[in-house]
Motif scaffolding. Sequence first.
Motif, short mmCIF file in Angstrom:
data_model
loop_
_atom_site.label_atom_id
_atom_site.label_comp_id
_atom_site.label_asym_id
_atom_site.label_seq_id
_atom_site.Cartn_x
_atom_site.Cartn_y
_atom_site.Cartn_z
N PHE A 227 0.82 -1.21 0.00
CA PHE A 227 0.00 0.00 0.00
C PHE A 227 0.86 1.27 0.00
O PHE A 227 0.52 2.25 -0.67
N PHE A 230 1.94 2.23 -3.41
CA PHE A 230 0.88 2.21 -4.41
C PHE A 230 1.11 3.22 -5.53
O PHE A 230 0.93 2.91 -6.72
N VAL A 241 -5.94 0.94 -13.68
CA VAL A 241 -6.46 -0.14 -12.85
C VAL A 241 -7.51 -0.87 -13.69
O VAL A 241 -8.09 -0.27 -14.59
N GLU A 274 -2.22 -8.08 -3.65
CA GLU A 274 -3.13 -6.95 -3.48
C GLU A 274 -3.62 -6.56 -4.88
O GLU A 274 -2.85 -6.07 -5.70
N TYR A 276 -5.87 -4.25 -7.06
CA TYR A 276 -6.51 -2.93 -6.99
C TYR A 276 -7.59 -2.83 -8.07
O TYR A 276 -7.33 -3.11 -9.24
N PRO A 495 -8.91 3.31 -5.11
CA PRO A 495 -9.31 1.95 -5.49
C PRO A 495 -9.58 1.07 -4.29
O PRO A 495 -9.07 1.31 -3.19
N VAL A 497 -9.36 -2.90 -2.69
CA VAL A 497 -8.32 -3.92 -2.75
C VAL A 497 -8.92 -5.29 -2.41
O VAL A 497 -9.60 -5.45 -1.39
#
Length: 653
Positions: A227, A230, A241, A274, A276, A495, A497
């Motif tokens: 994170f 990111f 994304v 992760e 997104y 976003p 997750v």
Amino acid sequence: MATPVNKTAHSFDKTRLETLLNRRFFYAPAFEIYGGVAGLYDYGPPGSSLQSNIIAEWRKHFIVEEGMLELDTTVMTPAPVFETSGHVARFADWMVKDLKTGEVLRADHLVKNVLEARLAGDKEARGLAAQPQKEDDKKKKRKDKSKPTAVQLPDEVVAEYENILAQLDNFSGPELGELCTKHKITNPDTDNEVSEPQQFNLMFASSIGPTGQHPGFLRPETAQGHFLNFSRLLDFNNGRVPFASAQIGRSFRNEISPRAGLLRVREFTMAEIEHYVDPADKNHERFAEVRNVVLDLLDRHTQAAGSTRVRPLSVGEAVDQGIIANETLGYFLARIYLFLVKIGINPRRLRFRQHMGNEMAHYATDCWDAEIENSTGWTECVGCADRAAYDLTVHSNKTGHPLVVRQALKEPVVTEKETAEFNKKVLGRTFGKDAGTIQTIVNDMDEAALLRLKGELAQGTATITSSDGREFTLAPDLLTIERKTFKQSIREFTPNVIEPSFGLGRILYTLLEHSFWSREEDVERGVLSLPAVVAPTKVLIVPLSAKEEFNPLIREVSSKLRQAGVFSRVDDSNTSIGRRYARNDELGTPYGLTIDFASIQNRTVTLRERDTTGQLIGSIEEVIATVTELVDGSIDWAEACRRLPAYDGTQAV
């Protein structure tokens, strides 16, 4: 033709498996010659290779196939990161203490073990379960009173215990304390009463630097490293994304009472993803590929009703019915299932259980665990959570760094709204330091409130009120409110997750349990039926003699296997060939190549399959080509039997 094998002739024996794993050094307690420390383990050669092969397959299955961005972030983490994420306040389990000895026990595990032992004793008393085998008195250093005692319980008590166990993860700490009191649950090792549950934070605290002025923690998960990077990841992905980052690394949790081998440890390897995704669109472009994958689901409503009955349902149906929240979550649950089955987990002993309200992590809006059945019960091995926008939002708020996506709209969005414009010179001269407060009040008004204020100013003055109750009278010369047209070509959003999180040590251990069995004709001959994709050694080369004339052929076969990317070992010890194969059956080696005197003359070798012990024969080139395809999964043993003739036990020399 492949010969069927009876792997269930003998019931599973955990003691035999643990003896095998210890003797062959799959893993062992760390610092053992110093007495060891609970929850810390070292992996030996076969265990290290097995874990490495599981990781390699995980990387192919997820990172390569899904085009994920791989990270490697630090273990040591400054305290403010985990204060912001909520781990300092909420990453905890409930513990109780033996009131006489001070021994610490995890509260939910205590309740589970005691109630399950009572239910097992009830079954035995009703003649529904076999009499448990007696322990060797020499091995039994202390009596464990959580072991079943044959006492029949009233039917209503059985139903109550089963109901508690079905929703055990949903109980809070005080509720676990009430259960201990109501059902007279004591420390099974001492029969002593236990204290009220207290929370215990599972993170290992440390400090960074020589002065200790920078407190930190060993990470309990790899997620925060994703994170905090990111923005860089988003930039690397050209600002688009959905995308996913992935990381494999060590994590640390100061478990309260680690007693279950690799299933509950204090240092372990995790593999986390992760993913997104746009919160307005959680569909997945590849969902159709997994839509028909059937999973055994245990949803939260079934658990709340006191049942643990699973419901086989396709991922598509589960998403359509709202049982699984969205396509992306469902897609990853299916991919998790396919990965676990591929590496050798028994699909009949794999279920997906939805978290109940009280057990949900502080960051999650929905979460499912892939639980694998083993000798201790059902164990969570993979968690798959919808973390929503929690982490990115809290870190952005704390640091002021925007962790957002700025997305160009295909068609600009045109809107009209009332807008206030201040005469700042007059406003400042009139209200001084309160000018900022007035601007905040007006800017926070919705459309209806602005229209009312506009109407009042058109007739003269208007009065507004601050959050602390102060009133301010505004005149028309302080501000104007007009309807304006706005054109938005960029959409900005945080976003959500979706996070699949794998505990590789737990997966490794349950895989070993699922793979272990004993030969029908000899219970002492243990076998690990590990799939070739994860087996520590793929091929064993067994020369029948130690004579020098065998060496050139051994080197040739080894070289050809290396060139084909197949990991092999040579066992040229002076024990019998049967003994050598038996030893490597324990290590899970799926195939063996025997080089005998005929091999030197005819350039032929025999190919042995571990489970069936069946053998085929062919030229060196034919056998190596066949075993290479067996190892990479292109063909199975049945196809190999069609390609090569069976070996009858003799070769002409």
